[in-house]
Enzyme design. Sequence first.
Site, PDB file in Angstrom:
ATOM      1  N   SER D  45       0.847  -1.380  -0.090  1.00  0.00           N
ATOM      2  CA  SER D  45       0.042  -0.107  -0.005  1.00  0.00           C
ATOM      3  C   SER D  45       0.760   1.404  -0.048  1.00  0.00           C
ATOM      4  O   SER D  45       1.896   1.394   0.948  1.00  0.00           O
ATOM      5  CB  SER D  45      -0.976   0.104   1.335  1.00  0.00           C
ATOM      6  OG  SER D  45      -1.843   1.128   1.104  1.00  0.00           O
ATOM      7  N   GLU D  46       0.684   2.140  -0.993  1.00  0.00           N
ATOM      8  CA  GLU D  46       1.680   3.006  -1.336  1.00  0.00           C
ATOM      9  C   GLU D  46       1.970   4.237  -0.153  1.00  0.00           C
ATOM     10  O   GLU D  46       2.724   5.184  -0.163  1.00  0.00           O
ATOM     11  CB  GLU D  46       1.510   3.763  -2.435  1.00  0.00           C
ATOM     12  CG  GLU D  46       0.393   4.503  -2.771  1.00  0.00           C
ATOM     13  CD  GLU D  46      -0.880   3.911  -3.376  1.00  0.00           C
ATOM     14  OE1 GLU D  46      -0.982   2.479  -3.138  1.00  0.00           O
ATOM     15  OE2 GLU D  46      -1.714   4.544  -4.029  1.00  0.00           O
ATOM     16  N   ASN D  47       1.010   4.505   0.803  1.00  0.00           N
ATOM     17  CA  ASN D  47       1.186   5.158   2.031  1.00  0.00           C
ATOM     18  C   ASN D  47       2.175   4.567   2.973  1.00  0.00           C
ATOM     19  O   ASN D  47       2.481   5.230   3.957  1.00  0.00           O
ATOM     20  CB  ASN D  47      -0.165   5.257   2.774  1.00  0.00           C
ATOM     21  CG  ASN D  47      -0.995   4.050   3.020  1.00  0.00           C
ATOM     22  OD1 ASN D  47      -0.958   3.004   2.335  1.00  0.00           O
ATOM     23  ND2 ASN D  47      -1.410   4.126   4.254  1.00  0.00           N
ATOM     24  N   GLY D  48       2.663   3.202   2.536  1.00  0.00           N
ATOM     25  CA  GLY D  48       3.710   2.877   3.380  1.00  0.00           C
ATOM     26  C   GLY D  48       3.698   1.515   4.044  1.00  0.00           C
ATOM     27  O   GLY D  48       3.942   1.464   5.350  1.00  0.00           O
ATOM     28  N   SER D  87       8.353   4.289   0.190  1.00  0.00           N
ATOM     29  CA  SER D  87       7.518   3.491  -0.479  1.00  0.00           C
ATOM     30  C   SER D  87       7.436   3.832  -2.034  1.00  0.00           C
ATOM     31  O   SER D  87       7.502   2.758  -2.802  1.00  0.00           O
ATOM     32  CB  SER D  87       5.985   3.999  -0.115  1.00  0.00           C
ATOM     33  OG  SER D  87       5.050   3.186  -0.491  1.00  0.00           O
TER      34      SER D  87
END
Lengths: 233, 233, 219, 219
Positions: D45-48, D87
């Site tokens: 998940s690209e928020n981290g 990320s």
Amino acid sequence: MINKVVSNAEEAIRDIVDGVTIMLGGFGLCGIPENCINALVKKKIKNITCISNNAGVDDFGIGLLLKQHQVKKMISSYVGENAEFERQLLSGELEVELIPQGTLATRCMAAGYGMPAIFTPAGVGTEVAEGKEIRNFDGKDYLLEYAFNADFALVKAWKGDTAGNLIFRSTSRNFNPVMAMAGKITIAEVEELVEAGALNPDHIHTPGIYVHRIFQGENYEKRIEQVTVRKRD
Amino acid sequence: MINKVVSNAEEAIRDIVDGVTIMLGGFGLCGIPENCINALVKKKIKNITCISNNAGVDDFGIGLLLKQHQVKKMISSYVGENAEFERQLLSGELEVELIPQGTLATRCMAAGYGMPAIFTPAGVGTEVAEGKEIRNFDGKDYLLEYAFNADFALVKAWKGDTAGNLIFRSTSRNFNPVMAMAGKITIAEVEELVEAGALNPDHIHTPGIYVHRIFQGENYEKRIEQVTVRKRD
Amino acid sequence: MLDKEGIAKRIAKEIKDGYYVNLGIGIPTLVANYIPEGINVVLQSENGLLGMGPFPFEGEEDADLINAGKQTITTLPGSSIFDSAMSFGMIRSQKVDLTILGAMEVSENGDIANWKIPGKMVKGMGGAMDLVASAKNIIVAMQHINKHGESKLLPNCTLPLTGIKCIKKIVTELAVLDILPEGGFKLLERAPGVTVEFIQQSTLGKLIVEGEIPEMKLD
Amino acid sequence: MLDKEGIAKRIAKEIKDGYYVNLGIGIPTLVANYIPEGINVVLQSENGLLGMGPFPFEGEEDADLINAGKQTITTLPGSSIFDSAMSFGMIRSQKVDLTILGAMEVSENGDIANWKIPGKMVKGMGGAMDLVASAKNIIVAMQHINKHGESKLLPNCTLPLTGIKCIKKIVTELAVLDILPEGGFKLLERAPGVTVEFIQQSTLGKLIVEGEIPEMKLD
């Protein structure tokens, strides 16, 4: 979760062949991948281009590879403490490329972050800048330096899990996380290998996505280069 | 050790004046500096240029600043969930600059790492590339994007110590560490402030050198934007 | 004339409360011993540590905890550990307030040479080039005169450079000098018992002497 | 013709053991529900976050643990947390094996438009531009035809672009198609009950049909 575990150093380096470029984590003798180095020595891999901040000492670390003439070229920032190294360099058996320490670290990180090049002021006006592009931002000159990729990155962590997540201990972290990001194949050896889920996700320094193989190393010597102590009052 | 502690949000933002550029950590409503935002609302600072991945919701987070018309310009990657935002944008009261999320994060990091610019492929061939320098590395095009500095960076951490060291919890980390590195003055609010020495140095995400002021926040609401759950079987 | 400890002592007076400081190998390392009481300073070690403490007690050495000189050290409360990229990141972004390092030669326009002597084994620049290119304030701790009796404060460096136009201040066994933005070594203080004349003779680069030059105070 | 779940089901078959996968909002999110048994996949998940798990049980939501769609989620054993720079660092360096996302339009040379409609409120591109510019393998989950009955598989996109020459594969309610390096939608599979003729009529860009086109197998 994806399982990255291999049984030992020999299995981890199974496809390392003569002529490869290898990154080796560590600063001085602190945080070096001892088991992987020993396996390379045993397997007598030759013509290695070695990217490592330092070159070990005569009888430990990368020094063991140098002794067997396994290294064709060293790319480092400081190669002080090694007589055999000096002999091979002066006799022309060994190539050396010296790079500022921060440039070396940042070029590795750039690879792991998908940045093809970075700008740094280190080396502007010196022989390091020869042949390199210089660019001025806000009145200050910077060199364009390219990302460093390696065929293999060999790193050493304190703890790791089966998913390849790594936690480093104290200043043995140094170049290990940035090199772990820069290997086409990254091999991590750890002092303690645990099951996925045993490590706190917030404590992980290198996410497992950057690590292709992991194993629990053995017989760590963790030699100290300079023991400096103070007396108790 | 250098002590960075201030008593509360009001003291922390004491020198923030109209017209400044402020970075605000957080992703959606997760990990936003609630106390600092409330202090900005109370102090009615105007004409803020706000660098934040998102713009809050109508009655929480940056939405509170928008409601009072304190924001002149938003620099964000996604500004979806906010009706007042939309109204001000369409009426021309508010400027908006949209930036790809990774570019935003990396431009902040570049500031903290002393890199004046970075290369990223994000936005090549799109309107984001308009007026920007394009450079080809190994057959792939990249945009040159400049480092982002802000007069102030306001970040929220889980734990912090008196020396300014920060530890984030779970995905509330998001933009907080990269923005903490990019503030000319970085203000950290934490859920729990501890003495220097109480945190394990290996667990610290943001070293205190990047943090100028720290305080323990209060009354955290930690609102959830979308509660999604599954039923127990 | 100062000994090494004296040079370190004098440099320590340049450190202000709240400074993050990077100390090079040699005389700079000694500076840590003379930081005045009540001055809070955090030492950065570029291998990845903020908050470096003294050497460990005998028997408490930790192979995983060393400084940039590869010596065993300790951490102080409030220290933090980071990787090499972040370490040089904070150096490049000028979060480190002061860098103190040694030199073989310094020129009157602030160039420094301290990493390579042609014909001798080259060990490498380590982090020195990053530090001198990035630091907002650099003090050089060095001998004014080399062992052949030649000045190391020169119109131009003769050795391969480490960085250009970066040195702001020099403390030697003879003097404290600023390097002016327009070039030239401006004499600020004399070491105890050293005359301006002797400093003049010992300085091959342009020396600027204005008014009375006070003797250093070390305590 | 497939419903949304069907599209997700078909895409799930493209996921190989050992893949790191980033799932966009909408249909792509549903793909997680259909990953076959025995296939080990890690969701980014690209928020981290790496190792995203299912939604939490009621009452166990954690405000500090959300995905890129701002939904409460859980972590799986072996997960790791990181900041936004790392990320997108792992996205740009192609450590993420597969990205699945939605689209408003895709062109026959692999361009994608999915973030902006002129005249409508623009919410922003979020991480979509980074993902499409960097991913080594992108599958688009989309409707073949929009609500006005117009094809979304075009010779050229008419909407503002998100990325160029990046899409490799499309799964719609009608078909599975590859985008060839030289351009053109190559028809690979038909949805159950859909004819090649109907797919042809629904595709405004260049459709390449070679030989017999098999019907998709979903189970």
